[in-house]
Design an enzyme around this catalytic site. Sequence first.
Site, PDB file in Angstrom:
ATOM      1  N   ARG A  70      -6.451  -1.556   9.657  1.00 35.09           N
ATOM      2  CA  ARG A  70      -6.592  -1.460  10.991  1.00 35.09           C
ATOM      3  C   ARG A  70      -7.070  -2.260  11.789  1.00 35.09           C
ATOM      4  O   ARG A  70      -6.537  -2.358  13.057  1.00 35.09           O
ATOM      5  CB  ARG A  70      -7.583   0.009  10.880  1.00 35.09           C
ATOM      6  N   TYR A 103       1.525   3.255  12.345  1.00 35.57           N
ATOM      7  CA  TYR A 103       1.351   3.033  11.117  1.00 35.57           C
ATOM      8  C   TYR A 103      -0.346   2.675  10.983  1.00 35.57           C
ATOM      9  O   TYR A 103      -0.974   2.670  12.026  1.00 35.57           O
ATOM     10  CB  TYR A 103       2.346   2.071  10.508  1.00 35.57           C
ATOM     11  N   GLU A 104      -0.664   2.837   9.823  1.00 33.87           N
ATOM     12  CA  GLU A 104      -2.188   2.583   9.493  1.00 33.87           C
ATOM     13  C   GLU A 104      -3.101   3.744  10.157  1.00 33.87           C
ATOM     14  O   GLU A 104      -3.946   3.447  10.573  1.00 33.87           O
ATOM     15  CB  GLU A 104      -2.780   1.271   9.761  1.00 33.87           C
ATOM     16  N   GLY A 105      -2.557   4.892  10.370  1.00 34.26           N
ATOM     17  CA  GLY A 105      -3.242   6.098  10.700  1.00 34.26           C
ATOM     18  C   GLY A 105      -2.802   6.166  12.400  1.00 34.26           C
ATOM     19  O   GLY A 105      -2.793   4.929  12.923  1.00 34.26           O
ATOM     20  N   MET A 153       0.887  -1.177   0.218  1.00 33.45           N
ATOM     21  CA  MET A 153      -0.168  -0.038  -0.013  1.00 33.45           C
ATOM     22  C   MET A 153       0.716   1.052  -0.091  1.00 33.45           C
ATOM     23  O   MET A 153       1.697   1.391   0.938  1.00 33.45           O
ATOM     24  CB  MET A 153      -0.696  -0.078   1.251  1.00 33.45           C
TER      25      MET A 153
END
Lengths: 584, 584
Positions: A321, A464-466, A164
């Site tokens: 997430r 990571y991932e927000g 991603m």
Amino acid sequence: MNAYRPNPAETTFLLFDVLRLPQQLAELPALAEVADPALMQQVLEEAGKFVGEVVAPLNRDGDEIGCRFEAGTVTAPPGFADAYRAFWQAGWPALATATEDGGQGLPSVLEAVLYEWLSAANHGWTMAPGLLHGAYECVKHHASDALKAQYLEKLATGEWLATMCLTEPHAGSDLGLVRTKAVPQPDGGYLLSGTKIFISGGEHDLSENIVHLVLARLPDAPAGPKGLSLFLVPKFYTDGSGHSAGPSQARPAPSGGSAPHEVGSVGAWVRSAVVCERIEEKMGLHGSPTCVMRFDEAHAQIVGEPGRGLNAMFVMMNAARLHVALQGVGLLDAAWQKANAYAAERRQMRAPGPRVDGEAADLIHRHPAMRQKLDTQRAWVDAGRVLAYRTALELDVAKHHPDAARRASAQRWCALTTPVLKSAFTEQAFSGGSECLQVFGGHGYVREWGIEQIVRDARVSMIYEGTNEIQAIDLLLRKVLPDGGTALNQLLDELGEGLRISALRDMAQTVVKAAPSSETLAHEVAGDFLRATALVLLDWAWQQIENAAPTDDERWQRPALALHQRVLPEFEMRRQMVLARCAQ
Amino acid sequence: MNAYRPNPAETTFLLFDVLRLPQQLAELPALAEVADPALMQQVLEEAGKFVGEVVAPLNRDGDEIGCRFEAGTVTAPPGFADAYRAFWQAGWPALATATEDGGQGLPSVLEAVLYEWLSAANHGWTMAPGLLHGAYECVKHHASDALKAQYLEKLATGEWLATMCLTEPHAGSDLGLVRTKAVPQPDGGYLLSGTKIFISGGEHDLSENIVHLVLARLPDAPAGPKGLSLFLVPKFYTDGSGHSAGPSQARPAPSGGSAPHEVGSVGAWVRSAVVCERIEEKMGLHGSPTCVMRFDEAHAQIVGEPGRGLNAMFVMMNAARLHVALQGVGLLDAAWQKANAYAAERRQMRAPGPRVDGEAADLIHRHPAMRQKLDTQRAWVDAGRVLAYRTALELDVAKHHPDAARRASAQRWCALTTPVLKSAFTEQAFSGGSECLQVFGGHGYVREWGIEQIVRDARVSMIYEGTNEIQAIDLLLRKVLPDGGTALNQLLDELGEGLRISALRDMAQTVVKAAPSSETLAHEVAGDFLRATALVLLDWAWQQIENAAPTDDERWQRPALALHQRVLPEFEMRRQMVLARCAQ
């Protein structure tokens, strides 16, 4: 060093007795057939074996030897590539992908358990297949039929791995600032140019091809997030006709980025003009290469509509997430297992209370401070498993339930709980992992026992991932405030009655009322609001466990007590902090 | 990567305006003369330069290159040995040792500031001189005149470095289990044998000799802590007569441990039969070698009375605990400086509130979640400095004040606050350092910015010099409960009036009353009791700052606000946890 071992028996208890999984799945026609308890139990036992015997033993080398970078190639730590091949060939990546795409079509919750265990056993290795399911869903729902024909089965089965590619040096949490460009070509394809950073698994030797999903801008795109489109850039590509040889026989990438012009040669695989420029030196997670990827007029295909890139990517990000929340739960369980085993065999000082044996010192787990740590972290792990499995179940309900209202409630559950679980359990993996480290005393700080690796590895999951701060904003500003708290109230209704549930409901209303008075208030209380919500969910999860567990079993009694004595008191603190800010 | 810089101007404000140091020192005849503000300011400025220019730049190599071990020798990271030589030759280790021993006789508080700054700049390097002052005090107060003649000046000036050899593979927190043996010899010396682990600076190339202070047992000693005696084992020794050449010209250690029999040769330096067997691979602190030391009938001298080893060692351990608290404060300040600088120059997303410039994204420090983190950690650092400096001042008061009652109150302050500061500020260096890391987003997890090193380095401080759980037991079970809370109440009287102060007083009385009802209660609440005490001290420290700081200065207003909004609410939570346990 005692390696992590999955515990299928306890998992079965949580899935079948606490969450009543077979009954829940029976309501979903698409899954009713595969919801056979014996089959699921067998899958879990096999998964446990694979994780414990194949993946866990590679964890230490993953940290100590790590990934090696040389002239654009990345070599994974010893054993990683073989283990991935075995994983793919045994069909594990295909566990919950659709049968029509080459998958096994089993419930998402089994995949959730599998990834929790994998992360616990070897976080670095697990990063490689970690984005597969999201990439599969993204391609399945947004790509053209032509693209699907080339890529969907490869992703569904895990034969090819995926990345991603979002972040750029100047654009992390704010993807609106992405500058990577994609220029349309006469053949309908694109040439994509730019640099992406922090790309997990951007380059490696685990699979023969790598599929990059890349956010970029068309030449005429507006500034900001609405100018973003999503592109698929394969490490190796062909025009699809007559490719008898696989990517491993590909010609090297032509210099100057003119790759697509070479495609004409039928049957030949060509390497795209995408290269790994370096891998990061990190605090931990050395088993996963974090790559700087340069795209230099790389062969690209659009996924979905122009300008709808973030929308297409969201499928992937939401799956990611929940996956990260499961990493947190798994890593904390791994830390707990190590600390619990150590505390049950090592002695240190006299503990208070009656002597239980003739030894000069007591077992560490008899010391109250250590007992509290172990029981408290166990309370978090058990609740985390219940909550994450329930969320994975709701993913299937949202997709497959015949009743639209039930699908909507499942959607609501996932939307509201995913940011909470991601934030709370990654935070806990780090801080609770550190508590487990403390049980080892000085031995916790040296590499030998492997506990410090867990703490280092876990730290990245808060970012990571927000980042966890983004999760808090997502919960309060995007999912609670816009509808005046309605969706949250509906979720709380489903959780039942309870002091903390109604306190959270009232608190949400207070924030809804106070938020318009200040541009910053909601941002200022978002973190505390998320923590309070997490604690309500923990409380609920333990009620479910206590309803199903034998009342006289220390295994469940002790963490339940720790939850009430040491975890839940934070709720009132957070509530007061939120209310104090709203009252200003 | 922005390196840590000491801030002498703010330090002067805290010392002179907040703590009124010159007035306090004026009451101590022994120090009144050197308590000249201009002199102290000059010392601080020179110290700041040395730390910033000589020690801070070595920190990164200390982590990345680390210490090398080969065949019993340890090579410090590049530049470490030269920096230590410069440190010693400039007289910094001698800052607060007595003039009659070769020191400069300055107030302890200046040494405290120096070590806080050194730890912030380079924790690994600072471990080397970190035990010097304690070893000096230990030898000064407990060694024979003959030993003092040989070692006191070397330790007072830092020409030779020192270690504290306590832990053994089976004996960490519980020193009563120590097995190392010391066998008396006809010449009055001892032959000491055993293995010690986790010995910081057990072997290195920073000083030409190393003085080990070792806990061991005489052959006829009783089991447990009362059987422990303290011994001095030098890396190199001589019989003291005619040594024109230094230890660097020593003969190698004779094999078979017969070293002492060789001493007869006048003027010759002999290497003791003590070897470093290996150094540990650790989570961090790579700049400091953590050694396994084997003593094999090593030449040893007793320090103090037989069986009184722990007593003699306590001098050293108490000094070390305040030193570790200062490490915590310094490391947190270093983390804050990095995060604060990063947040003031990097942009990410739009912050809520009015636009302040035409850029597409706002500076990170304008985002409420990040502002809260920065201000909260700053609140901890500022309070930590006030509390640790005050404690260092009280060390001098306890030693030098003409009034016995004032000396007793100073003693009480040090006894009660040292475990609290050690525990609270090492915990905060790790957890607050991690908060500062979060400000960097993904960049915080990679090595480049140096913030993750601080988190890794800081973690050990929660363990060594008595784990934080031991500090909590020390506070409640050894210092509060035995006198029914009298000493704590006297300390609280000195702190003045306040809601939390009286709540802590009441809570202590509740614990005093409830403790006899259960063997484990005090242990179970000890950690929460310490946290509550720490928060009362923080509150007090900030009252002192606010009394002295200009009321309209954002520099002090912002952390003061964060203290009240985000730090102090924990007090009520801890109080409720303690009370709930006592009510059972």
